[in-house]
Design a protein around this motif. Structure first.
Motif, short mmCIF file in Angstrom:
data_model
loop_
_atom_site.label_atom_id
_atom_site.label_comp_id
_atom_site.label_asym_id
_atom_site.label_seq_id
_atom_site.Cartn_x
_atom_site.Cartn_y
_atom_site.Cartn_z
N ILE A 545 0.86 -1.19 0.00
CA ILE A 545 0.00 0.00 0.00
C ILE A 545 0.90 1.24 0.00
CG2 ILE A 545 -1.86 1.22 1.18
CD1 ILE A 545 -2.62 -1.43 2.49
N PRO A 546 1.19 1.80 -1.17
CA PRO A 546 2.06 2.98 -1.24
C PRO A 546 1.34 4.23 -0.74
CG PRO A 546 1.20 2.45 -3.41
CD PRO A 546 0.72 1.36 -2.49
N PRO A 547 2.06 5.30 -0.47
CA PRO A 547 1.42 6.54 -0.02
C PRO A 547 0.57 7.15 -1.13
CG PRO A 547 3.74 6.91 -0.47
CD PRO A 547 3.52 5.43 -0.53
N GLN A 548 -0.52 7.78 -0.73
CA GLN A 548 -1.32 8.55 -1.67
C GLN A 548 -0.60 9.87 -1.95
OE1 GLN A 548 -5.72 8.40 -0.74
NE2 GLN A 548 -4.95 7.56 1.18
N ILE A 549 -0.63 10.31 -3.21
CA ILE A 549 0.05 11.54 -3.61
C ILE A 549 -0.93 12.39 -4.40
CG2 ILE A 549 1.99 12.53 -4.89
CD1 ILE A 549 3.42 9.84 -4.58
N ALA A 550 -1.03 13.66 -4.06
CA ALA A 550 -1.94 14.57 -4.75
C ALA A 550 -1.20 15.82 -5.20
CB ALA A 550 -3.11 14.95 -3.84
N ASP A 551 -1.42 16.21 -6.45
CA ASP A 551 -0.93 17.48 -6.99
C ASP A 551 -2.13 18.35 -7.29
OD1 ASP A 551 1.90 16.84 -7.14
OD2 ASP A 551 1.36 15.47 -8.75
N GLN A 552 -2.18 19.55 -6.70
CA GLN A 552 -3.30 20.45 -6.91
C GLN A 552 -2.81 21.78 -7.47
OE1 GLN A 552 -7.24 21.63 -4.50
NE2 GLN A 552 -5.42 22.45 -3.54
N LEU A 553 -3.43 22.21 -8.56
CA LEU A 553 -3.18 23.52 -9.16
C LEU A 553 -4.45 24.34 -9.03
CD1 LEU A 553 -1.29 25.39 -10.79
CD2 LEU A 553 -2.31 24.40 -12.87
N ASN A 576 -4.83 15.99 -9.18
CA ASN A 576 -4.50 14.66 -9.68
C ASN A 576 -3.98 13.82 -8.52
OD1 ASN A 576 -3.89 12.75 -11.99
ND2 ASN A 576 -1.86 12.94 -11.08
N ILE A 577 -4.54 12.60 -8.37
CA ILE A 577 -4.21 11.76 -7.21
C ILE A 577 -3.68 10.42 -7.68
CG2 ILE A 577 -5.09 10.76 -5.05
CD1 ILE A 577 -7.40 12.75 -5.22
N GLN A 578 -2.59 9.99 -7.05
CA GLN A 578 -2.01 8.68 -7.30
C GLN A 578 -2.20 7.78 -6.08
OE1 GLN A 578 2.14 8.98 -8.72
NE2 GLN A 578 1.80 11.18 -8.93
N ASN A 579 -2.34 6.49 -6.34
CA ASN A 579 -2.40 5.47 -5.27
C ASN A 579 -3.56 5.67 -4.31
OD1 ASN A 579 0.08 4.52 -6.35
ND2 ASN A 579 1.22 5.93 -5.03
#
Length: 783
Positions: A545-553, A576-579
């Motif tokens: 279970i990798p960490p969740q990553i979010a990029d917000q503009l 945009n959200i990963q994992n």
């Protein structure tokens, strides 16, 4: 003649040196009655562009050229104060501010100070005025932080009686909630009906939807920062309030004058009478909760302060005869703050948090206690540098140790037939140094930039299973296992989290702002319910279970009209959200030692537009907030059995495209105020059956697609009438009366739609939490 010329040149040279000499001006902005420092107060200097903000203790320090200045100090809810000084040496001042005369009887729920939305670099920040929260009509007449926040664009809940809140489509566990820097893992009482923090104990509340400072991390969607009162430095004062379901009290004052102050607040509930007014099975239900806050602040000397904070809460809620839900929070922190020099301040804080929750069963032969727990120990330190009025820099770090108990099932040994089950505990460590700075380049351009480096370790002891490569993870594809010893690193993750914000002022009343955030989240709430429930549990990132990553503009334009009477803004964002953590269809989550076999890594995206209009002056005030937003997820696995909706994008559980709230507050005179809220929201996604079929003579419901249906839209009207008995702004003893009506026209808003077999057919049922008008009355005595 030559001597005269030399004397003139020497005089000009001396004046030039004096003009270039700089001195430090430092001070503390305080409440004139309590002596409490006012954080985030604005300090402006004549002849200079922009200004500076006070820190969490109300202190500021700036280095300026030697000359005369007119200084203006502003703080939300206080009268501006101006004075002149001749800065020809280092000067330190205490600047007391008094509450606004004539505004005590008005309703003033602001998210920004006057002009602050134009002049500050930050965007996406909601600030609540604590003195006027009681004028918002809410359920049971209880002042509620979360309910007040949901009147702002981009902040929602999944429904009435639902715990937590959702920011720009984020999940409830993606909000970092801090009380005096201490994490709060449970934000609700009574499974979501009321906020878990007593609003009367708070001095300020700020929620960041974007522009989250580099000092904070660990969550994807937002930061909710709450700070309690520091304690009156002059005399004992307080308030006692009585409502339909709670009694609460706040006391504050000096123990050693000008040296040691205290603040104590408590709230206790008796909601059983109200619960019995709802339909069965609530006639067999009962509930109880309490919460308390405490603060001791010791001023060692003029430069050093030691602060001890504590918070605790307890809930239990019993449905029918056989099940009781409980939750318990204990937090404690010790903070040391020091003004090392005129331009440098230092803060060190140690934090302990223990959150335990679960259920108890009382059914005959099946008596049990099921509990989960997360323990959070943290050390945080940072230094703030303010070399001049245009630049502020901060450097710091924090270390968090997690210890999580995912599930402990303990039967009653004398009565129960249930077998004891205890899952292994999880351990982890998160370390995050950071650096940030604010720079006012010129009156029209300012910049905030920061970088945070987060490092995470999943630690032993733990048994980790290995699965056959190239096959779906199931109990049948386990290949072998590895036992990791205590404190042994099992899995490590790390990464950089940049933060960047720009502000460009197009005029004195118009500004454009741009923000970018990257956030990482290493702890996850595992739940198969729409709202937070006591059977959910927390889990750390691990091998699978990798960490969740979010990029917000985010981009916003801000415009004020008529001398800041009207504040308007339009903000748009893309995330945009990963994992993202998703679940297999029919996932078995509880007491599963191989939880990774039921979890899926998803992609996520969220985007939207938020419109806000506020009227801040006059006898009639109010706000209009509208948001159009979408939140989508996608699971496109290599294995068809793990795909959701055939690998296509689908609405997340918190996807509610249209959200509208309108609030008005009308000052009627003689201390009377009328207020009203209207709220509308799209129905949230739901999963309805696609078909039914017969198997062995029984009707079977088939759910093949997820979240492609919606429950009906939500709408509600609330009103309240408030009376403040004060005749003058400095009156010490007075009462506040409140009469409110929640859900005035008795709308039966559905919380959920569910399906059940009836004879040989399937019927749909709508569940409403509040299907009738809820009246409430409360009285608060202040002294």
């Amino acid at each position: 003649m030559r001597t005269t010329l030399l004397s003139f040149l020497f005089l000009c040279f001396s004046l030039s040196l004096v003009a270039q000499t700089k001195f430090f001006l430092s001070g503390t902005v305080t409440d004139n009655i309590s002596g409490q420092g006012l954080p985030q107060a604005s300090v402006f200097f004549s002849g200079l562009s922009g200004g500076i903000l006070t820190d969490s203790l109300g202190k500021f320090s700036v280095r300026l050229p030697a000359r005369g200045y007119t200084i203006t100090v502003r703080s939300l809810g206080y009268r501006p104060e101006s004075f002149t000084i001749n800065l020809n040496q280092n000067i330190s001042k205490i600047i007391p501010l008094s509450t606004r005369v004539g505004e005590l009887e008005e309703v003033e729920i602001k998210t920004t100070k006057e002009d602050r939305n134009i002049k500050e670099t930050q965007m996406g920040v909601v600030k609540l005025e604590m003195k006027n929260l009681k004028k918002i009509p809410v359920v049971f007449g209880e002042t509620d932080i979360i309910k007040a926040l949901t009147l702002q664009p981009g902040i929602t809940t999944v429904g009435e009686g639902a715990g937590g809140f959702n920011v720009r489509g984020g999940r409830v566990d993606q909000n970092l909630v801090l009380l005096d820097g201490m994490p709060i893992y449970n934000t609700s009482h009574l499974l979501g009906f009321l906020s878990s923090v007593n609003a009367d104990a708070l001095s300020n509340v700020s929620l960041y939807k974007a522009g989250i400072p580099a000092q904070y991390g660990g969550r994807l969607s937002s930061l909710l920062e709450m700070n309690t009162k520091s304690g009156n430095n002059e005399k004992i004062k307080g308030s006692v309030g009585v409502g339909l379901i709670t009694t609460k009290a706040v006391f504050e004052g000096p123990i050693l004058k000008n040296k040691l102050t205290f603040m104590l607040a408590g709230r206790i509930a008796y909601p059983n009478f109200m619960i019995k007014q709802f339909p069965a099975p609530s006639d067999k239900s009962k509930a109880f909760f309490y919460d308390f806050n405490g603060k001791l602040q010791y001023k060692i000397n003029a430069k050093n302060v030691l602060t001890l904070n504590t918070y605790g809460s307890f809930d239990n809620f019993k449905f029918a005869d056989d099940t009781l839900y409980f939750a318990k929070t204990q937090t404690l922190s010790l903070q040391y703050s020091s003004n090392v020099s005129k331009s440098v301040s230092l803060n060190i804080q140690g934090i302990y948090c223990n959150y335990k929750f679960g259920t108890q069963g009382f059914q005959q032969d099946y008596e049990f206690t099921l509990s989960s727990k997360i323990q959070h120990n943290e050390l945080r330190a940072f230094a703030l540098f303010t070399p001049n009025e245009k630049v502020k820099a901060e450097i710091g770090a924090n270390v968090i140790d997690y210890a999580i108990n995912q599930g402990d099932l303990q039967p009653d040994l004398e009565k129960s037939n249930i077998i004891s089950i205890k899952l292994p505990r999880e351990f982890a460590r998160e370390t995050s140094p950071y650096l940030s700075f604010d720079w006012t380049i010129n009156p029209k351009l300012s910049l905030q930039a920061g970088v945070r480096y987060s490092s995470f370790q999943n630690l032993g002891p733990k048994l980790v299973f290995n699965y056959v490569e190239g096959q779906s993870r199931t109990n049948q594809t386990i290949q072998d296992s590895i036992l990791f010893a205590k404190s042994k690193p099992i899995q490590q993750y790390s990464g950089i989290e940049p933060r960047l914000s720009f502000r460009v002022a197009l005029s004195k009343t118009t500004a454009i702002k741009v923000n970018f955030n990257r956030m990482r989240q290493y702890v996850h709430l595992i739940s198969n319910t729409t709202a937070i429930s006591p059977v959910d549990f927390w889990k750390v990132s691990d091998t699978y279970i990798p960490p969740q990553i979010a990029d917000q503009l985010a981009l916003g334009i801000f415009k004020n009209f008529k001398d800041n009477t009207y504040e308007t803004s339009i903000e748009t964002y893309y995330k945009n959200i990963q994992n993202l953590v998703e679940y297999k269809n029919g996932a078995r989550l509880f007491f599963n030692p191989n939880l990774e076999t039921e979890l899926l890594a998803a992609k996520g995206k969220a985007y939207g537009v938020e419109v806000s209009v506020q009227k801040n002056k006059g006898n009639l005030k109010g706000s209009f907030a509208y948001a159009y937003s979408r939140t989508l997820a996608k699971v496109d696995s290599d294995f068809p059995t793990e795909q959701i909706n055939r690998g296509q994008w689908f609405p997340s559980t918190f996807d509610k495209p249209h959200n509208l709230s309108i609030s008005i507050q009308q000052f009627l005179g003689n201390g009377w105020t009328f207020s009203s809220n209207f709220v509308y929201a799209s129905g949230r996604p739901a999963t309805y059956p696609d078909r039914t079929y017969r198997l062995l003579g029984k009707t079977v419901i088939d759910y093949s697609s997820r979240n492609l249906d919606r429950i009906p839209a939500y709408h509600r009207l609330d009103v309240a009438l408030i009376k403040d008995s004060r005749k003058t702004s400095d009156q010490k003893r007075y009462k506040t009366y409140s009469l409110s009506f929640y859900n005035l026209y008795g709308q039966r808003n559905p919380y959920s739609v569910y399906f059940a077999r009836f004879n040989n057919s399937i019927r749909a049922y709508r569940l409403s939490v509040f299907g009738n008008i809820i009246p409430a009355i409360s009285v608060t005595y202040n002294f």
